[in-house]
Design a protein around this motif. Structure first.
Motif, PDB file in Angstrom:
ATOM      1  N   LEU A  28      13.737  13.934   5.118  1.00 22.43           N
ATOM      2  CA  LEU A  28      14.207  14.199   6.479  1.00 22.43           C
ATOM      3  C   LEU A  28      13.113  13.912   7.509  1.00 22.43           C
ATOM      4  O   LEU A  28      13.389  13.378   8.584  1.00 22.43           O
ATOM      5  CB  LEU A  28      14.682  15.648   6.594  1.00 22.43           C
ATOM      6  N   VAL A  29      11.872  14.248   7.167  1.00 23.77           N
ATOM      7  CA  VAL A  29      10.758  13.962   8.087  1.00 23.77           C
ATOM      8  C   VAL A  29      10.517  12.456   8.171  1.00 23.77           C
ATOM      9  O   VAL A  29      10.227  11.923   9.253  1.00 23.77           O
ATOM     10  CB  VAL A  29       9.485  14.701   7.631  1.00 23.77           C
ATOM     11  N   LEU A  84       0.828  -1.202   0.000  1.00 26.07           N
ATOM     12  CA  LEU A  84       0.000   0.000   0.000  1.00 26.07           C
ATOM     13  C   LEU A  84       0.864   1.253   0.000  1.00 26.07           C
ATOM     14  O   LEU A  84       0.622   2.201  -0.754  1.00 26.07           O
ATOM     15  CB  LEU A  84      -0.924  -0.004   1.222  1.00 26.07           C
ATOM     16  N   ILE A  85       1.894   1.250   0.836  1.00 26.65           N
ATOM     17  CA  ILE A  85       2.780   2.418   0.904  1.00 26.65           C
ATOM     18  C   ILE A  85       3.549   2.575  -0.397  1.00 26.65           C
ATOM     19  O   ILE A  85       3.732   3.693  -0.903  1.00 26.65           O
ATOM     20  CB  ILE A  85       3.741   2.278   2.097  1.00 26.65           C
ATOM     21  N   ALA A 136       1.056   5.690  10.412  1.00 35.94           N
ATOM     22  CA  ALA A 136       0.098   6.579   9.750  1.00 35.94           C
ATOM     23  C   ALA A 136       0.747   7.884   9.274  1.00 35.94           C
ATOM     24  O   ALA A 136       0.653   8.232   8.088  1.00 35.94           O
ATOM     25  CB  ALA A 136      -1.086   6.857  10.665  1.00 35.94           C
ATOM     26  N   PRO A 137       1.430   8.640  10.165  1.00 37.70           N
ATOM     27  CA  PRO A 137       2.087   9.858   9.661  1.00 37.70           C
ATOM     28  C   PRO A 137       3.205   9.549   8.676  1.00 37.70           C
ATOM     29  O   PRO A 137       3.463  10.333   7.755  1.00 37.70           O
ATOM     30  CB  PRO A 137       2.637  10.520  10.934  1.00 37.70           C
ATOM     31  N   PHE A 138       3.862   8.404   8.854  1.00 32.99           N
ATOM     32  CA  PHE A 138       4.930   8.022   7.932  1.00 32.99           C
ATOM     33  C   PHE A 138       4.382   7.853   6.511  1.00 32.99           C
ATOM     34  O   PHE A 138       5.016   8.272   5.536  1.00 32.99           O
ATOM     35  CB  PHE A 138       5.583   6.720   8.401  1.00 32.99           C
ATOM     36  N   THR A 157       9.879   7.741  11.145  1.00 30.20           N
ATOM     37  CA  THR A 157      10.165   6.302  11.026  1.00 30.20           C
ATOM     38  C   THR A 157       8.865   5.485  10.902  1.00 30.20           C
ATOM     39  O   THR A 157       7.795   5.930  11.321  1.00 30.20           O
ATOM     40  CB  THR A 157      10.987   5.756  12.219  1.00 30.20           C
ATOM     41  N   PRO A 158       8.955   4.260  10.368  1.00 30.83           N
ATOM     42  CA  PRO A 158       7.761   3.416  10.225  1.00 30.83           C
ATOM     43  C   PRO A 158       7.127   2.998  11.545  1.00 30.83           C
ATOM     44  O   PRO A 158       6.037   2.428  11.540  1.00 30.83           O
ATOM     45  CB  PRO A 158       8.301   2.192   9.473  1.00 30.83           C
TER      46      PRO A 158
END
Length: 436
Positions: free
Chosen positions: A103-104, A55-56, A114-116, A109-110
């Protein structure tokens, strides 16, 4: 191609724009694997499930859909960064967005999935936007006669970036934490950022519109209306059909079919990586430069035909590889032939697409054409597993070669009916220049 005097091959490759395109090609290639293939290893190391990994990795679809927002890149001069010009301003913005997103990603990090994922989408979107800006810059910065050289140096930078974000990043990850790897990859982009400030902005007259309605028409309608005006309905249909199938042989070897094929022929993952992913990239670069020299010497038309034929015929080398039982000499010869043809074909086709572009709509038209080139091969590769299960590998490779025959026939139908333009003049139907 221009019927006028062509620049010497040496002049085409030593023009400043050729070296600018090397750095811009490196910039375009760097985010591609970092939001897809290389990223999958990081996710796997963090025990992310396969469903989430795929999915990612689908964030890479941004590259296929980039024509959707390409009109914005064609029309809107950015505040502040617009002082650099329309093209360099967008390239710099996209570079800074890619750097920031990487950088973010390293910071989030995984572990915070969700934010990753959202940051990964931003990185993919910025990378696709960078592609739009760089392609438009290349189309506008030099005459069509020099595009082969620019495509060659661009591809050299792009493929070096794939080595950096593929082989080098994975090697680093064996000794360093993944966040450090991604910070290092972001730092590499400081080189093309510097190149933006030394690069020359293309000198192209931009159409100004007084109302938002006129702006929408100029950005969303006119790029397509212009194409129909220059070629007429019949030739447009032929050109679009040619664009759709010209590279189908090459694209049909994606979709994951090649990895199981190599394994089934008795090769180890290390052998596949060394010959296909490292050695093969350099052979592909040789094919790119061979195409660049051919275009600079003879123009676009006949190298384009040679590229289509070579791209199809080279797929038949894999028929010979069936039953190789781990023979490394056979694998090396097949990879050499296929990657050389792939590099040659990709460059000649990109030069042809460039010749079709009206500089008034560089970003929009090239983004659309390059997306169309990718579509049929992706569809064929998507069903490749089912075809192989029913017919076997050899039959599938024959299919991928035979589907290029209509492209060859279309070439001979199109070729006498169109004029590829002189200098900055866009291509058009053969005959006197048309009004409008």
């Amino acid at each position: 191609m221009s019927d006028g005097k062509k620049p010497r091959v040496w002049q085409a490759f030593t023009q400043p724009a050729a070296w600018t395109m090397f750095f811009f090609g490196f910039a375009s290639g760097l985010p591609f694997l970092l939001v897809a293939g290389t990223l999958a290893y990081w996710l796997k190391d963090n025990d992310i499930d396969l469903k989430s990994i795929t999915l990612i990795a689908s964030a890479g679809l941004s590259y296929t859909l980039k024509f959707v927002w390409a009109p914005l890149v064609d029309r809107w001069t950015l505040p502040v960064l617009g002082r650099l010009g329309l093209r360099r301003g967008w390239i710099l913005l996209a570079l800074l967005l890619v750097m920031g997103a990487l950088l973010v990603m390293a910071q989030v990090t995984p572990a915070n999935l969700a934010p990753f994922v959202w940051v990964t989408l931003v990185a993919a979107f910025a990378g696709a936007t960078l592609d739009i800006g760089v392609d438009a810059y290349r189309v506008e910065i030099a005459p069509r006669e020099a595009q082969g050289a620019l495509l060659a140096t661009y591809s050299l930078g792009y493929r070096i970036a794939l080595i950096v974000t593929g082989a080098l990043a994975l090697a680093m990850a064996d000794h360093l934490p993944w966040p450090m790897v991604y910070r290092t990859m972001a730092a590499f982009l400081l080189i093309p950022v510097a190149a933006v400030f030394f690069a020359r902005e293309p000198e192209v007259a931009r159409v100004r519109t007084e109302t938002w309605r006129a702006g929408i028409r100029e950005g969303m309608v006119e790029p397509f209306a212009d194409f129909f005006r220059r070629f007429g309905p019949a030739l447009v249909v032929g050109l679009l059909a040619f664009i759709l199938i010209a590279k189908i042989s090459d694209q049909s070897l994606g979709g994951g079919i090649m990895a199981p094929f190599y394994i089934d022929q008795g090769y180890t993952k290390t052998e596949i990586a060394a010959i296909s992913k490292v050695y093969g990239i350099w052979v592909g670069i040789a094919g790119v430069f061979l195409a660049g020299f051919a275009i600079a010497r003879w123009g676009v038309r006949w190298p384009l035909l040679a590229g289509v034929v070579l791209g199809a015929v080279s797929n038949l080398l894999y028929v010979w590889l069936v039953g190789a039982n781990g023979n490394l000499t056979m694998l090396t010869l097949v990879i050499s032939g296929e990657n050389l043809a792939q590099g040659f074909q990709g460059t000649t086709l990109a030069a042809f697409l460039t010749a079709l572009i009206n500089h008034r709509f560089s970003a929009t038209q090239f983004a659309l054409f390059s997306s169309l080139v990718m579509l049929p091969g992706k569809l064929l590769s998507a069903v490749s597993g089912g075809i192989v299960e029913q017919t076997g590998y050899a039959t599938y490779f024959w299919i991928t070669a035979v589907v290029a025959i209509p492209a060859v026939l279309l070439f001979f139908w199109i070729q006498p009916r169109m004029h590829l333009g002189d200098g900055d003049e866009p291509a058009r139907v053969a005959g006197p220049p048309q009004a409008g």
